[in-house]
Write an enzyme that holds these catalytic residues in place. Structure first.
Site, PDB file in Angstrom:
ATOM      1  N   LEU A 199     -14.420 -15.959-105.452  1.00 15.65           N
ATOM      2  CA  LEU A 199     -13.132 -16.293-106.053  1.00 15.65           C
ATOM      3  C   LEU A 199     -13.078 -17.812-106.148  1.00 15.65           C
ATOM      4  O   LEU A 199     -13.588 -18.512-105.269  1.00 15.65           O
ATOM      5  CB  LEU A 199     -11.972 -15.787-105.183  1.00 15.65           C
ATOM      6  N   ASP A 200     -12.446 -18.323-107.196  1.00 19.23           N
ATOM      7  CA  ASP A 200     -12.303 -19.771-107.330  1.00 19.23           C
ATOM      8  C   ASP A 200     -11.540 -20.332-106.135  1.00 19.23           C
ATOM      9  O   ASP A 200     -10.761 -19.622-105.490  1.00 19.23           O
ATOM     10  CB  ASP A 200     -11.558 -20.118-108.624  1.00 19.23           C
ATOM     11  N   LYS A 201     -11.728 -21.613-105.877  1.00 17.57           N
ATOM     12  CA  LYS A 201     -11.103 -22.269-104.727  1.00 17.57           C
ATOM     13  C   LYS A 201      -9.613 -21.960-104.623  1.00 17.57           C
ATOM     14  O   LYS A 201      -9.102 -21.657-103.539  1.00 17.57           O
ATOM     15  CB  LYS A 201     -11.317 -23.780-104.831  1.00 17.57           C
TER      16      LYS A 201
ATOM     17  N   THR B 113      -7.871 -19.538-106.209  1.00 17.17           N
ATOM     18  CA  THR B 113      -7.484 -18.138-106.419  1.00 17.17           C
ATOM     19  C   THR B 113      -7.405 -17.463-105.060  1.00 17.17           C
ATOM     20  O   THR B 113      -8.270 -17.667-104.206  1.00 17.17           O
ATOM     21  CB  THR B 113      -8.508 -17.417-107.312  1.00 17.17           C
TER      22      THR B 113
ATOM     23  N   ARG C 217      -9.307 -16.717-116.319  1.00 20.75           N
ATOM     24  CA  ARG C 217      -8.741 -17.990-116.764  1.00 20.75           C
ATOM     25  C   ARG C 217      -9.191 -18.321-118.188  1.00 20.75           C
ATOM     26  O   ARG C 217      -8.388 -18.739-119.036  1.00 20.75           O
ATOM     27  CB  ARG C 217      -9.141 -19.101-115.795  1.00 20.75           C
TER      28      ARG C 217
END
Length: 322
Positions: A138-140, A142, A237
């Site tokens: 997961l992105d930082k 998210t 995104r």
């Protein structure tokens, strides 16, 4: 210390005449095909006591196949005491609820202090598993659910399940603009042609499919539930930006604040103060990689996400009466 792996098996009739790498994958399914191929080319595999370094070598019925190799530990990453929100754990997997601000894996700009470093501290034995068992990211900024493998058999199976789209991941997001209906984005995603840290919809990208449905509409925003068929970097995104509904707070992909007319100062402050993409991995469903049992987990919305949605509800309410 690295872990020594010593395995032996006789080639059965069902596999006679097949390639060495195919035979190993069948005989020892706890280990991935890519790992087997690496062990072959490194001279770690013998057939009838003769080292064979050609993955495509075909074997006869009754041949004795032996592997004498080592599982490398993740030496270059240090264990660090990082607080982890572990939703579920057993001998094979973790289900983790990741907070905003926590990077999943060390890299440029985040050499440590990541989820991986925390996993190595919580479970030192996980250093036998590539990337400390992390099979998806997961992105930082998210939040939400991730599955992590605690051993090689679980990791091999989870990677295979991910590739076969057998792990269901559902997200919640708040996007800019009022969407009239749900739908699907089926557009390939690859590296942005000029901004190397960004992803984009590009014809040369990898296939990516995102399904979305409307959960709630506000005056200038929409709360969505999304499901991924693929797992490309920044997929939700990029796809939402591509259809001109970028996520609130996602400055990378055009999600600057877009308040409705006559918004209150409180609502403006709420929008401008939400300084990450409004994206939460809310649900994770899968068959357990070892037992096969069906499992499903849900993570509540984080506090800042709840507050953002409430501010939009309050704004809608304030403008719904003459």
């Amino acid at each position: 210390m690295n872990e020594t792996i010593q395995l032996e098996a006789i080639v059965p009739e069902s596999l006679a005449g097949k390639r060495l790498d195919q035979i190993l994958a069948e005989l020892f399914p706890d280990y991935s095909r890519s790992r087997m191929k690496k062990w072959i080319t490194e001279g770690k595999v013998s057939v009838d006591a003769q080292v064979i370094e050609k993955p495509r070598e075909k074997l006869e019925l009754g041949a004795l196949v032996a592997i004498d190799a080592e599982l490398e530990r993740e030496e270059r990453y240090q264990a660090q005491p990082i607080e982890l929100d572990i939703v579920y754990e057993d001998d094979d997997i973790f289900i983790i609820n990741k907070p905003a601000g926590l990077v999943v894996h060390p890299g440029a700009g985040a050499p440590d202090g990541t989820l991986l470093n925390g996993l190595l501290h919580y479970d030192p034995d996980i250093d036998h598993v590539p990337r400390a068992g992390i099979i998806h990211r997961l992105d930082k900024d998210t939040t939400g659910l991730m599955v992590v493998a605690r051993n090689i058999p679980a990791q091999t199976q989870l990677v295979d399940m991910m590739q076969k789209r057998e792990i269901t991941r559902e997200y919640e997001a708040v996007c800019n603009g009022v969407m009239t209906a749900g739908g699907m984005v089926d557009e390939p995603i690859g590296r942005h042609p000029t901004k190397r840290t960004h992803m984009a919809v590009v014809s040369t990208g990898k296939p990516a499919v995102t399904h979305y449905r409307v959960m709630e509409r506000f005056r200038a925003h929409t709360l969505l539930r999304l499901r991924l068929e693929s797992g490309r970097t920044h997929q939700i995104r990029v796809h939402m930006s591509h259809i001109r509904h970028p996520l609130v707070g996602d400055l990378t992909y055009g999600g600057r604040p877009r308040p409705p007319k006559q918004a209150s100062d409180e609502f403006l402050a709420s929008l401008r103060g939400f300084n990450r993409q409004a994206l939460h991995a809310a649900k994770l469903s899968l068959h357990h990689p070892i037992s096969g049992d069906w499992m499903s987990f849900e993570a509540p919305r984080p506090d800042d996400f709840v507050a953002l949605i409430q501010s939009m509800k309050d704004d809608l309410e304030a403008h719904s009466h003459p």
